[in-house]
Write an enzyme that holds these catalytic residues in place. Structure first.
Site, PDB file in Angstrom:
ATOM      1  CB  SER A  22      41.749  40.174  41.148  1.00 47.69           C
ATOM      2  OG  SER A  22      40.406  40.488  41.020  1.00 47.69           O
ATOM      3  NE  ARG A  60      31.160  41.410  43.021  1.00 46.16           N
ATOM      4  CZ  ARG A  60      32.108  41.351  43.955  1.00 46.16           C
ATOM      5  NH1 ARG A  60      31.920  41.909  45.136  1.00 46.16           N
ATOM      6  NH2 ARG A  60      33.245  40.757  43.725  1.00 46.16           N
ATOM      7  CG  ASP A  98      34.349  43.328  41.573  1.00 49.99           C
ATOM      8  OD1 ASP A  98      33.700  43.330  40.510  1.00 49.99           O
ATOM      9  OD2 ASP A  98      35.365  42.651  41.762  1.00 49.99           O
ATOM     10  CD  GLN A 106      37.284  38.154  33.520  1.00 57.02           C
ATOM     11  OE1 GLN A 106      36.853  37.785  32.441  1.00 57.02           O
ATOM     12  NE2 GLN A 106      36.615  38.012  34.646  1.00 57.02           N
ATOM     13  NE  ARG A 152      44.735  39.756  37.440  1.00 53.03           N
ATOM     14  CZ  ARG A 152      43.415  39.612  37.354  1.00 53.03           C
ATOM     15  NH1 ARG A 152      42.769  38.877  38.259  1.00 53.03           N
ATOM     16  NH2 ARG A 152      42.722  40.176  36.378  1.00 53.03           N
TER      17      ARG A 152
END
Ligand code: NAP
EC number: 2.5.1.19
Length: 747
Positions: A332, A700, A628, A479, A336
């Protein structure tokens, strides 16, 4: 045989091909070998070519008297050089039946249509110019290839007078020989081909000609490397054909040569002035555009997430831990970082950048909007920020591959731009729901249209004035929060967002570190109107908590001894839930060398093995910062002593592709005793056995399966685990180096 029904307006049984060279011969052979028509007749001014065509089985028969053959044909294909088209049209015109289709394969279309107008006086409804985008540097019937058109495009340029049924019938015939048929207007065809085919051929001819004139040309050619050979391959094409094409498509070709000359002059100037930014700008844009076109044409994702790759992973407990590992950068934060760096002012250097679908799709979209970005190269990216007002209208719709995150975050940025944009992606992405971001953005004043099911394509109308809103997220989502904060950078007034459960706050931290004013309170964040700009900076992306969790789990593994260190892992409290949970379960994890990188807390984690884990009861509050990592925490529960419970899941799990419940199924298949309902999961520790599991493309789940092998009592084999290596290429080597029992096998 194609099944033309008797109702077909234009049954194509007998095809006459005039000009039996590479293209005419290949079409004849393709029709014959696939038995698409009853008879393929060949005609060429060169009788030897016709004889050879018959001998090689390219045609069924050589045309004897052209007038009779024309009168008897259902379809006539002109496959002669473009310069000869007019003469052949004149020759066949008096003998044509009304129902006979006439097409051609010439590389230019405008000249042919002009000639036809002159010859026929009007354009017959059965006249459909065409152009197969396939070929070779060879010519003549000997070079015929029955598969030449397989998976190649054929452009048809029907005219206003053309009967659509005639076009349809011809399109079917091309499809029957494996081609993909497109339609275009005549002028557009000539423009596009001038740029994509004619210009490159002319450059190749010109370069080879220029070098061949040099005195030491022999040396130049002798030492020419692969690049020269690749670039100039097409200079071996037929000179007469290219001469004819230059005459036939003169004005479109001249326009492309002029554009190209301006481009070369720009590059020359950058080199002359030592303008590194200018040079790198041209090269990186070109490289990115080349890669991007390849992906776009294949409609593929940005990351090589090849889950079908036949790599199998075998994991088992019992290693002797030692040494240190630097896990891949946080997903993430990488994502970003490039968005904020692009809209900041100045140059931002990013290290530890994780190349994944979200970050790569976004990177390309930003490049399409004029941002110069160098890399990524071994985790390093340099972004030349354009400032809040510096993004440029992209040349076309922005393709975001498979990344829903990229689409949601960029929607926030694009809602505030002065230009229109359209966002689309691969098939799966077009089915993802975008209303969660579109609805609040509209409340801010954005004008956005979605696709039929509230998904892509998103059409964003530029030039809107956005106003900050006070918004409560219906479902916790970092998000959506980030999308609204990004839009808020351009909004009048403050943007206040309330969260039911705290989600990861990387956007807030990075924004604050780059100069935005944020007030963060209990369950809410408020972005004040931006005064000035965001400032470029250096961003070292901390190690990813999910990978760190996989390495941490080993603390509780059976028969495992020793200690290792995970370097510079991101321990942002909104992301470090798994660390806290594992510590509560009694895992030997020590946090050392705490520090901060651009507002993000980081630390080394020292993992000591041989301390059995204890069962734990977890609520939504514990799990919100470990979303996650939930599949990995289920594995921890399955090897712990006692029964663990995960509760409050309903409020947390809204991902369309739910890896948690799929992991439950996988662990059950490996023997774990697990009960679940809508809101909770109970796991009986100590129940996990070994087995075999197919990765099914889920990263995952694959991580969880490998963890199950590393921590459980028996070996776990993951088949087709390429998805894990696509995300962390040297995982197996690094894991082995610090003492873990992981091995990969390839088919
Ligand atoms: P080719 O191999 O040279 O074949 C053309 C054939 O037509 C030759 O046998 C030629 O005979 C014959 N011909 C010339 N004038 C004629 C006339 N008035 N009547 C009957 N036959 C005549 O050329 P090609 O590569 O197949 O190209 C044919 C067409 O396809 C061109 O319009 C070209 O623009 C187009 N095309 C070519 C490619 C490619 O990569 N080659 C790709 C797409 C489209 P002679 O040898 O005696 O001249």
């Amino acid at each position: 045989m194609l099944n033309y029904s008797s109702a077909s307006h234009y049954p194509l049984r007998r095809v006459l091909i005039i000009g039996l060279g590479l293209i005419g011969g290949s079409l004849a052979k393709a029709l014959k070998t696939r038995a698409c028509v009853d008879e393929v007749v060949g005609s060429d001014r060169n009788a030897d070519e016709c004889r050879l065509g018959l001998e090689l089985g390219v045609i069924d028969r050589v045309a004897q008297a052209l007038p009779q053959e024309v009168a008897a044909a259902d379809l006539i294909v002109l496959a002669v050089p473009v310069k000869a088209m007019e003469r052949v049209l004149e020759e066949i015109r008096p003998h044509l039946r009304l129902q006979t289709l006439v097409t051609d394969v010439g590389s230019t279309k405008g000249n042919l249509v002009q000639a036809a107008r002159r010859i026929f006086g009007h354009l017959p409804p059965t006249f459909i110019p065409g152009h197969p985008i396939a070929g070779a540097e060879k010519s003549g019937v000997r070079a015929s290839d029955a598969d030449l058109f397989e998976h190649h495009k054929v452009i048809l340029t029907p005219l206003a007078d053309t009967d659509p049924n005639a076009t349809l019938e011809l399109a079917r015939l091309w499809q029957a020989v494996g081609a993909e048929v497109l339609q275009m207007e005549v002028d557009r065809h000539d423009e596009v081909l001038a740029a994509t085919s004619h210009l490159p051929h002319l450059l190749a001819f010109s370069l080879v000609d220029t070098l061949a004139r040099e005195e030491e040309n022999l040396d130049i050619f002798r030492y020419a490397a692969g690049g020269f050979r690749d670039f100039t391959r097409i200079a071996a094409s037929d000179p007469t054909m290219w001469h004819d094409i230059c005459i036939a498509n003169r004005s479109a070709i001249l326009a492309q040569i002029d554009r190209y000359t301006t481009g070369v002059a720009r590059l020359r100037q950058a080199i002359e002035q030592g303008d590194s930014e200018g040079m790198l700008g041209i090269f990186t844009r070109a490289k990115a555009a080349r890669d991007h076109f390849t992906r776009l044409l294949n409609k593929s994702s940005y990351s090589s997430n090849d889950h079908t790759r036949a790599v199998h992973l075998r994991a088992q407990s019992g290693g002797e831990l030692s040494g240190e590992v630097r896990v891949p950068g946080d997903k993430s934060i990488s994502h970003r970082a490039i968005i904020l760096a692009a809209i900041a002012e100045g140059v931002t250097d990013i290290t530890g950048f994780l190349e994944n679908e979200d970050s790569l799709a976004t990177l390309q979209a930003l490049r399409d909007m004029g941002v110069v970005i160098e890399g990524p190269h071994q985790g390093q990216v340099r972004v030349f920020g354009v400032g809040l007002q510096g993004l440029k209208p992209p040349p076309g719709p922005l393709y975001l591959g498979h990344s829903a995150t990229a689409m949601r975050l960029l929607a926030g940025v694009l809602a505030a731009q002065p230009f229109d944009t359209e966002l689309f992606g691969d098939e799966a992405l077009c089915q993802r729901d975008m209303t969660r971001v579109v609805e609040p953005l509209r409340r801010m004043g954005a004008r956005i249209e979605t696709g039929p099911q509230g998904g892509a394509p998103l059409r964003i109308r530029g030039g809107q004035t956005l106003v900050g809103i006070d918004y409560t997220l219906p479902v916790a989502s970092a998000q959506v929060k980030s999308c609204l904060l990004l839009a808020g950078l351009w909004a009048q007034g403050e943007t206040r967002i309330h969260e039911p459960v705290a989600t990861r706050d990387h956007t807030e931290r990075m924004l604050a570190a780059m100069g935005a004013r944020l007030v963060v309170g209990e369950g809410q964040v408020c972005l004040q109107p931006l005064q000035g700009r965001l400032s470029a900076t250096r961003i070292a992306v901390p190690g990813d908590m999910s990978w760190a969790t996989l390495f941490m789990l080993v603390a509780g593994a059976a028969r495992t001894r020793g200690q290792y260190r995970l370097l510079a892992v991101g321990i942002n409290p909104s992301r470090a839930g798994a660390l806290a949970v594992l510590q509560r379960m009694g895992a030997g994890i020590e946090v050392q060398h705490r520090g901060e990188q651009l507002g993000e807390p980081v630390a080394d984690l020292v993992i000591t093995a041989a301390q059995p884990l204890q069962a734990v009861v977890l609520t939504a509050l514990d799990l919100a910062a470990a979303l996650d990592e939930l599949p990995l925490l289920l594995v921890a529960a399955a090897v712990a002593a006692g029964k663990s419970r995960f509760t409050g899941l309903k409020a947390l799990l809204h991902k369309e592709d739910d890896p948690v419940h799929r992991t439950v199924g996988m662990l059950q298949a490996l023997g774990a005793e697990i009960e679940q309902d809508d809101d909770s999961i109970s796991v009986q520790g100590g129940s996990l056995a070994g087995g075999c599991f197919e990765a099914q493309g889920s990263l995952r789940m694959t991580m969880a399966a490998v963890a199950a092998g590393l921590c459980g009592a028996e070996t776990v084999k993951v088949t087709r685990g390429g998805v894990l290596l696509a995300a962390y290429a040297d995982f197996v080597e690094q894991a082995q180096r610090v003492g873990l029992n992981v091995h990969k096998e390839e088919d």
